[in-house]
Scaffold this active site. Structure first.
Site, mmCIF file in Angstrom:
data_model
loop_
_atom_site.group_PDB
_atom_site.id
_atom_site.type_symbol
_atom_site.label_atom_id
_atom_site.label_comp_id
_atom_site.label_asym_id
_atom_site.label_seq_id
_atom_site.Cartn_x
_atom_site.Cartn_y
_atom_site.Cartn_z
ATOM 1 C CB SER A 26 -5.524 -4.267 10.198
ATOM 2 O OG SER A 26 -6.636 -3.525 9.745
ATOM 3 C CG ASP A 83 4.016 -3.575 2.095
ATOM 4 O OD1 ASP A 83 3.308 -4.481 1.640
ATOM 5 O OD2 ASP A 83 3.672 -2.380 2.110
ATOM 6 C CG HIS A 108 0.462 -2.245 -0.819
ATOM 7 N ND1 HIS A 108 0.127 -1.280 -1.754
ATOM 8 C CD2 HIS A 108 1.580 -1.796 -0.199
ATOM 9 C CE1 HIS A 108 1.008 -0.286 -1.695
ATOM 10 N NE2 HIS A 108 1.899 -0.585 -0.758
#
Length: 339
Positions: A26, A83, A108
């Protein structure tokens, strides 16, 4: 809080760098395409051999290489894989090959904040975090707009980390909407909390519980779907456009009175106390340890929950009803064949 825009950044900084985007999901597809459209010519997408995203990136015209190979020639590596995969990816493939003085970037702060990745001291460590899904980052850019983004500096080895972060943020369209500087800690902890308590966990649980309540009371599941899920978009769009007050202004007097007098019976003091406990789990690192442990065990819990969600009546009824509304698919943000 200072907000930066295109005029505050030098786009040529990132245009003159060799950029590697690791991942083509994404966010990865959005960053890569937006960077290229902003004049970044030295751009490679890093994907492992056998990745399902490899053909998508190649079909989009990108050069594709393994992470280790791509990192060796990079000035900046943006890691946009999940992650849980990033620590091993950095340790085994990126760190041994990344040249001195290069930059390591994230969308992030999870792995940096919780010290699951400990970058070399010679590297700039920056974050450019769009406040929206990658599909929105791409679609708004194509439309001539942008998604507001956060930047943070984790390590400024060269003295140019902030300028680089601003340049990159503008290249993906954020300078059109606004760029706010924060810290890895603040972005990580607030992002995790929002996902868990409100945006994903809280809203999904509320929708499902509302649907079940109506169906268990004998109402048609189709009616329950429309009232508890389908129409939620109409309300969220009002929030998005002008805040909570805008929503109350726009709905009927009946809806306003019922919502204002009954909403606090759903989100109670006990609910808020549980939110505080969730935040404490995030701040202490307990959630991060739980998440890492889950994935080290092969993710049995999340896989089971995915199966239960997919089999829920809310999903089966919803799929059938969405089939009656072809315009939803015509205007979809997510096309799994491309992104």
């Amino acid at each position: 809080m200072k907000v930066y825009y295109d005029k505050d950044a030098d786009l040529s900084i990132v245009q003159n760098r060799k950029i590697v985007v690791v991942g083509y999901g994404s966010q990865g597809h959005a960053h890569a395409n937006n960077l290229r459209d902003s004049g970044v010519e030295q751009l490679v997408v890093a994907l492992r051999t056998g990745s399902g995203s490899r053909i998508k990136a190649e079909n989009a015209g990108f050069g594709v290489a393994e992470a280790a190979q791509a990192a060796a020639d990079a000035d900046l590596v943006m890691i946009l894989t999940p992650d849980e995969l990033q620590p091993a990816l950095y340790r085994d493939h990126i760190e041994p090959n990344l040249k001195e003085g290069a930059a390591l970037a994230f969308a992030h702060g999870f792995n940096i904040h919780f010290e699951l990745i400990e970058p070399r001291e010679d590297l700039d460590v920056i974050m450019i975090a769009p406040k929206g899904p990658g599909h929105t980052v791409r679609s708004t850019y194509v439309a001539g707009n942008g998604v507001p983004s956060l930047i943070a500096i984790g390590q400024d080895a060269t003295g140019q980390a902030k300028d680089l972060a601003l340049s990159y943020a503008c290249a993906i369209g954020a300078g059109r909407a606004g760029i706010i500087e924060t810290t890895f800690r603040e972005e990580t902890e607030t992002d995790l909390f929002g996902e868990q308590a409100v945006l994903c966990g809280g809203s999904a649980a509320l929708v499902q519980a509302g649907f079940e309540t109506l169906v268990e009371a004998g109402y048609a599941p189709e009616m329950a779907y429309f009232e508890c899920l389908h129409e939620l978009k109409l309300i969220v769009d009002l929030y998005y456009e002008g805040g909570v007050a805008n929503m109350w202004y726009s709905v009927s007097n009946t809806a306003e009175y019922g919502g204002l007098t009954r909403g606090s019976r759903i989100v109670t003091d006990e609910t808020k106390a549980e939110m505080k406990r969730m935040l404490e789990e995030i701040q202490s690192g307990a959630f991060a340890r739980e998440f890492v442990g889950e994935n080290q065990a092969g993710a049995p819990g999340i896989k089971a929950r995915r199966r239960l969600t997919a089999a829920h009546q809310l999903e089966t009824v919803g799929a059938r009803l969405r089939g009656m509304m072809p315009w939803i698919q015509e205007n979809r943000l997510v096309d799994r064949a491309k992104n």
